[in-house]
Write an enzyme that holds these catalytic residues in place. Structure first.
Site, PDB file in Angstrom:
ATOM      1  N   ASP A 128       7.833   5.776  14.957  1.00  0.00           N
ATOM      2  CA  ASP A 128       7.196   6.800  14.123  1.00  0.00           C
ATOM      3  C   ASP A 128       6.590   7.851  15.051  1.00  0.00           C
ATOM      4  O   ASP A 128       5.388   7.904  15.256  1.00  0.00           O
ATOM      5  CB  ASP A 128       6.117   6.128  13.266  1.00  0.00           C
ATOM      6  CG  ASP A 128       5.682   6.969  12.079  1.00  0.00           C
ATOM      7  OD1 ASP A 128       6.303   8.018  11.860  1.00  0.00           O
ATOM      8  OD2 ASP A 128       4.744   6.574  11.389  1.00  0.00           O
ATOM      9  N   ASP A 147       9.387   3.804   3.081  1.00  0.00           N
ATOM     10  CA  ASP A 147       8.108   3.764   3.762  1.00  0.00           C
ATOM     11  C   ASP A 147       7.650   2.304   3.744  1.00  0.00           C
ATOM     12  O   ASP A 147       8.192   1.474   2.988  1.00  0.00           O
ATOM     13  CB  ASP A 147       7.099   4.678   3.054  1.00  0.00           C
ATOM     14  CG  ASP A 147       6.048   5.242   4.005  1.00  0.00           C
ATOM     15  OD1 ASP A 147       5.937   4.740   5.138  1.00  0.00           O
ATOM     16  OD2 ASP A 147       5.336   6.183   3.602  1.00  0.00           O
ATOM     17  N   HIS A 170       8.545  12.551   3.226  1.00  0.00           N
ATOM     18  CA  HIS A 170       8.577  11.325   2.453  1.00  0.00           C
ATOM     19  C   HIS A 170       9.104  11.704   1.077  1.00  0.00           C
ATOM     20  O   HIS A 170       8.347  12.271   0.292  1.00  0.00           O
ATOM     21  CB  HIS A 170       7.197  10.731   2.305  1.00  0.00           C
ATOM     22  CG  HIS A 170       6.462  10.507   3.602  1.00  0.00           C
ATOM     23  ND1 HIS A 170       5.866  11.535   4.335  1.00  0.00           N
ATOM     24  CD2 HIS A 170       6.244   9.369   4.311  1.00  0.00           C
ATOM     25  CE1 HIS A 170       5.297  11.024   5.404  1.00  0.00           C
ATOM     26  NE2 HIS A 170       5.508   9.718   5.441  1.00  0.00           N
ATOM     27  N   HIS A 203      -1.009   5.169   1.639  1.00  0.00           N
ATOM     28  CA  HIS A 203      -1.344   3.976   2.418  1.00  0.00           C
ATOM     29  C   HIS A 203      -2.298   3.067   1.649  1.00  0.00           C
ATOM     30  O   HIS A 203      -2.300   1.851   1.852  1.00  0.00           O
ATOM     31  CB  HIS A 203      -2.003   4.356   3.751  1.00  0.00           C
ATOM     32  CG  HIS A 203      -1.060   4.984   4.725  1.00  0.00           C
ATOM     33  ND1 HIS A 203      -0.791   6.329   4.739  1.00  0.00           N
ATOM     34  CD2 HIS A 203      -0.328   4.447   5.741  1.00  0.00           C
ATOM     35  CE1 HIS A 203       0.069   6.602   5.713  1.00  0.00           C
ATOM     36  NE2 HIS A 203       0.359   5.482   6.335  1.00  0.00           N
TER      37      HIS A 203
END
Length: 479
Positions: free
Chosen positions: A68, A252, A169, A181
């Site tokens: 990442d 993700d 995303h 998250h």
């Protein structure tokens, strides 16, 4: 035809702890595990990462090695020093797609030398909401027409050395006001608005030949109540059908709160894995946490059970495994060498936006106002004090919190020049209050995040990111 167990292993991309591969991971890779995702906890320096990836390939050729590494504020290779290239928002501010291509190519060459096969970048998101807690400087801008050429340029540059890019995303996180998250964001968008705004950079990435796209844990009500990662309309009908994407869809991280909290609470991670595959995802990222063998066993068992029950067609699992394997292609040969920041500094200097005349009148007091970095960025070196201390002898530095106004006012006495450094001040009421409390001090403001609205008439430098090179460029300008 491979067994369902083997195919289930082949779509998993877990994270792990440590700077060498643990024994369980090596056995798993030898047995067909799709690959891994590297984070800052796995990195010492480029030579160590190259040795780690060689260790993984020693167990099986074709293993997928993801990282990442967005550059700018979200860096893994430079987690100890700050990134050698500016982030997307700074590149968008520089507004030179050829420079963006060159910066991405430099990053791609470095990743290839480290043995990485897929980089989970660039963000094709847009910076759309002032209160957005997670994208910010990770996007190339807010205007889809201006950001899209940079997304395409980044894909082209990164993939020059055989490292697969990953546009993320999908369908675009920038309008969300919650961080996926920890929570499940709902995008305040109609389908037509998405087509006109958020999907434009993803279409540009696809036209540029991006080899993978990451799904976002984002709900679009017109597509149903499930986030895109678990949503067949999003991944199969729109991403593949409307936009024509044929590469690998990477999720993700499935343990993120948007999925594990809202959908995994009762069913567990394995059920989320099944639902993502059924929706059209290919590679399942489990990388945010340091996973170990039992967690992977649960995912494999759930996927195999779904195939046996007819819930997940074997052909869909085979397709996902094949697309995941395509991301394991060895990158072009490259040699690990000293990190060269010259190109990154050139781009960072071009990105600077200067208001007024921010010049020093003698050695300054530099006040680095600390706020929590985003979860995506994590802790990393930040602040202007160390740079100006090196460039301007006699500089004094002060690391402050938003509640330290009295200490800052006292420290400023006797300094003809004061520099106050912030990170997205507009999102932090305490920082705004600190700036207001300093109204009696003539100071230069350096903003290292999304600039936000104009606040005050004093001289100001916007860097559009907090990377090593962005901070260095601002320090050089002042010095």
């Amino acid at each position: 035809m491979s067994s369902p167990e083997r195919l289930a292993e082949a779509v998993l991309l877990p994270g792990f702890a440590g700077t060498t591969a643990p024994d369980w991971l090596r056995r798993r890779i030898a047995g067909g595990l799709g690959g891994v995702v590297l984070f800052g906890r796995n990195v010492v320096d480029d030579e160590q990462v190259a040795a780690l990836t060689a260790q993984l390939r020693g167990e099986r050729d074709g293993v997928v090695v993801g990282i990442d590494e967005e550059g700018g504020d979200v860096t893994r290779l430079d987690v100890g020093t700050g990134s050698f290239v500016p982030g997307p928002l700074a590149l968008g501010a520089a507004d030179d797609p050829e420079l963006t291509t060159a910066v991405a190519a430099a990053l791609g060459e470095r990743l290839a030398a480290c043995g990485v096969t897929v980089n989970l970048a660039p963000c094709a998101d847009l910076t759309l909401a002032a209160e957005d807690p997670i994208i910010g400087v990770r996007a190339f801008g807010s205007d889809p027409a201006k950001a899209s050429p940079h997304v395409a340029a980044y894909v082209t540059g990164l993939q020059k050395y055989g490292v697969a890019a990953c546009a993320k995303h999908f369908p675009g996180h920038g309008a969300a006001t919650e961080d996926s998250h920890v929570a499940l964001p709902v995008l305040p968008r109609t389908v037509d608005e998405l087509r006109e705004i958020e999907l434009v950079p993803f279409a540009a990435a696809i036209r540029a030949g991006v080899r993978s796209v990451m799904s976002g844990h984002l709900v679009v009500r017109a597509w149903g109540d499930e986030p895109a990662t678990l949503n067949r309309t999003a991944l199969t009908d729109v991403l593949r059908g409307e936009l024509g994407f044929t590469g690998a869809v990477i999720t993700d991280a499935l343990e993120m709160g948007a999925v594990s909290g809202a959908y995994g609470r009762h069913d567990g991670l394995g059920r989320s894995a099944v639902r993502a595959l059924a929706a059209g995802a290919d590679a399942l990222c489990l990388g945010g946490a340091a996973f170990e063998a039992p967690a992977l066993d649960a995912c494999v068992a759930a996927i195999v059970a779904a195939v046996s029950a007819g819930e997940l067609p074997l052909e869909r699992l085979e397709e996902a495994a094949s697309r995941t394997a395509a991301l394991g292609t060895d990158p072009a040969p490259a040699t690990v060498g000293p990190v060269d920041r010259r190109l990154g500094l050139e781009a960072a200097r071009k990105a600077l936006r200067v208001r007024g005349e921010p010049r020093l009148d003698g050695p300054p007091l530099v006040v680095d106002v600390q706020t929590e970095p985003t979860i995506a960025a994590g802790p990393m070196p930040w602040g202007l004090g160390a740079h100006l201390t090196e460039l301007v002898p006699g500089t004094r530095t002060l690391t402050a919190t938003p509640s330290d106004a009295d200490a800052v006012l006292e420290a400023a006495q006797g300094f003809r020049s004061v520099v106050v450094v912030t990170r997205e001040a507009h999102r932090h009421p305490g920082v705004r209050a600190l700036l207001a409390a300093l109204s009696t001090v003539d100071f230069i403001r350096v903003e290292t995040g999304v600039p936000g609205p104009a606040d005050g008439a004093g001289p100001r430098i916007d860097t559009f990111g907090g990377s090593y090179v962005s901070l260095r460029a601002a320090a050089e300008y002042l010095a």
